[in-house]
Every structure is written in C-alpha cells, then in structure tokens.
Scaffold this active site. Sequence first.
Site, short mmCIF file in Angstrom:
data_model
loop_
_atom_site.label_atom_id
_atom_site.label_comp_id
_atom_site.label_asym_id
_atom_site.label_seq_id
_atom_site.Cartn_x
_atom_site.Cartn_y
_atom_site.Cartn_z
N ASN A 1 -36.40 11.23 -79.27
CA ASN A 1 -35.93 10.05 -78.29
C ASN A 1 -37.30 10.18 -77.55
O ASN A 1 -37.94 11.14 -77.08
CB ASN A 1 -35.01 10.42 -77.56
N GLU B 1 -38.18 8.49 -73.86
CA GLU B 1 -37.70 7.64 -72.74
C GLU B 1 -38.84 6.92 -72.25
O GLU B 1 -40.08 6.96 -72.45
CB GLU B 1 -37.15 8.55 -72.01
N ALA C 1 -39.73 4.80 -67.90
CA ALA C 1 -38.94 4.84 -66.54
C ALA C 1 -38.34 3.66 -66.28
O ALA C 1 -37.43 3.43 -65.86
CB ALA C 1 -40.54 4.68 -65.63
N TYR D 1 -35.56 2.32 -68.00
CA TYR D 1 -34.60 3.01 -69.02
C TYR D 1 -34.35 2.35 -70.44
O TYR D 1 -34.51 3.03 -71.40
CB TYR D 1 -33.35 3.36 -68.49
N GLU E 1 -32.89 8.62 -83.59
CA GLU E 1 -32.51 8.22 -84.86
C GLU E 1 -33.19 6.95 -85.18
O GLU E 1 -33.76 6.75 -86.45
CB GLU E 1 -31.08 7.69 -84.89
N1 THU Z 1 -30.23 9.81 -77.56
C1 THU Z 1 -30.82 9.89 -78.72
O1 THU Z 1 -32.02 9.85 -78.94
N2 THU Z 1 -29.76 9.71 -79.75
C2 THU Z 1 -28.45 9.62 -79.54
O2 THU Z 1 -27.91 9.73 -80.70
C3 THU Z 1 -27.84 9.85 -78.34
C4 THU Z 1 -28.84 9.92 -77.17
C5 THU Z 1 -31.23 9.84 -76.59
C6 THU Z 1 -31.25 8.81 -75.62
C7 THU Z 1 -31.67 9.18 -74.15
O3 THU Z 1 -33.10 9.34 -74.38
C8 THU Z 1 -31.10 10.59 -74.20
O4 THU Z 1 -30.61 10.79 -75.54
C9 THU Z 1 -29.87 10.39 -73.43
O5 THU Z 1 -29.00 9.32 -73.51
#
Ligand code: THU
Length: 159
Positions: free
Chosen positions: A61, A63, A65, A67, A74
């Site tokens: 993931n 991220e 700022a 959001y 995935e």
């Molecule tokens: N997140 C994922 O990368 N995959 C998931 O299946 C669930 C959530 C990430 C998104 C965000 O960066 C963090 O987890 C918290 O939601």
Amino acid sequence: MKNIDIVANILVCDYNELTETQKKLVDCAKDACKRAYAPYSQFNVGAAALLDNGEVVSGSNQENAAYPSGTCAERTTLFYAGAKYPDNAVTKLAIAAYKGGEYTTAPTAPCGACRQVILETEHRYNTPIEILLYGKDKIYIINSIESLLPLCFGKTDLE
Ligand code: THU
C-alpha cells in the site's frame, strides 16, 4: 418469491499445509509489507502475484496525505503486473498485513475496490485467481474472487 443462497467456499489451513509455491508467494507478500508507505494508517499491507510465466510481482500500500489518492497493496500489485506483463495471466495472489510490530493474527481480506480489480484481472485473462489471505493463526484460500464478490458486475454485463 424465492430465496437464493450464495455460498462462499473458503479453505482454512496452516502455513505448513501450503505447497512450496504457495509458501513462497505468502513469504513474498509478507516481505512486501516492509516496503509499504503507510505513515497515516501504520497498517502495512503486502501482496504478491504469481503469473502464468512463473514471474512473481509484489507490491504494497502506498498512502498519500490526500487519503483517497493512496492505493492498496493488491491494486499496486495487479496494476504493476498488468503494466509489466500485459500478456500473462495472474494465477495466484497472496495478501498479508503487518501492524504494531507483527503480522496480523487473522487473515486480511481485500477491500471492495480491490475485489473489483481482482475480478477484472480474472476476466481479462479468463483465469481464476487463487487468493491466499495470510494470518499468523490461519490462512484462508479462496479459489476465485467470485466467492468474495457475489453478484459481481463485470465486463460481460456491458455486452
Ligand atoms: N489496505 C490495503 O492495502 N489492502 C487491503 O486489502 C485493505 C487496506 C490499505 C489501505 C490503507 O493504506 C491501509 O491499508 C489502511 O486501510
């Protein structure tokens, strides 16, 4: 009127019950958690995809700022696989998450948007994707995203 029951088949197992290929993919997803950029949630997710040419592509993931501009592990992984190997089907996808200094006890399931992207990948290559959800206590194995996304909307609905 009648009811329709939708059944999702999920195999629950331990790490040592996995095949060598599955173990390698789960290990790769766990490792990818280390490369997450998750300063806001502190929830590091890793994913690893096995392609039909034997290549393994992983992602995490990322991220932001602002959001909604961030992306899940995935989708990072599947979009990278599609961008780098557009002609190769994804056959397996492992997902793991790390928070508070340890991998999660329970398996981490993909969010709704990622389920839709996994579905698109299955349909794009006409190949079901075996999904491995890692948790320290147990691992879930699902044979196709269609089990996690019943009544799905896919490309055939546009025909
Ligand atoms: N997140 C994922 O990368 N995959 C998931 O299946 C669930 C959530 C990430 C998104 C965000 O960066 C963090 O987890 C918290 O939601």
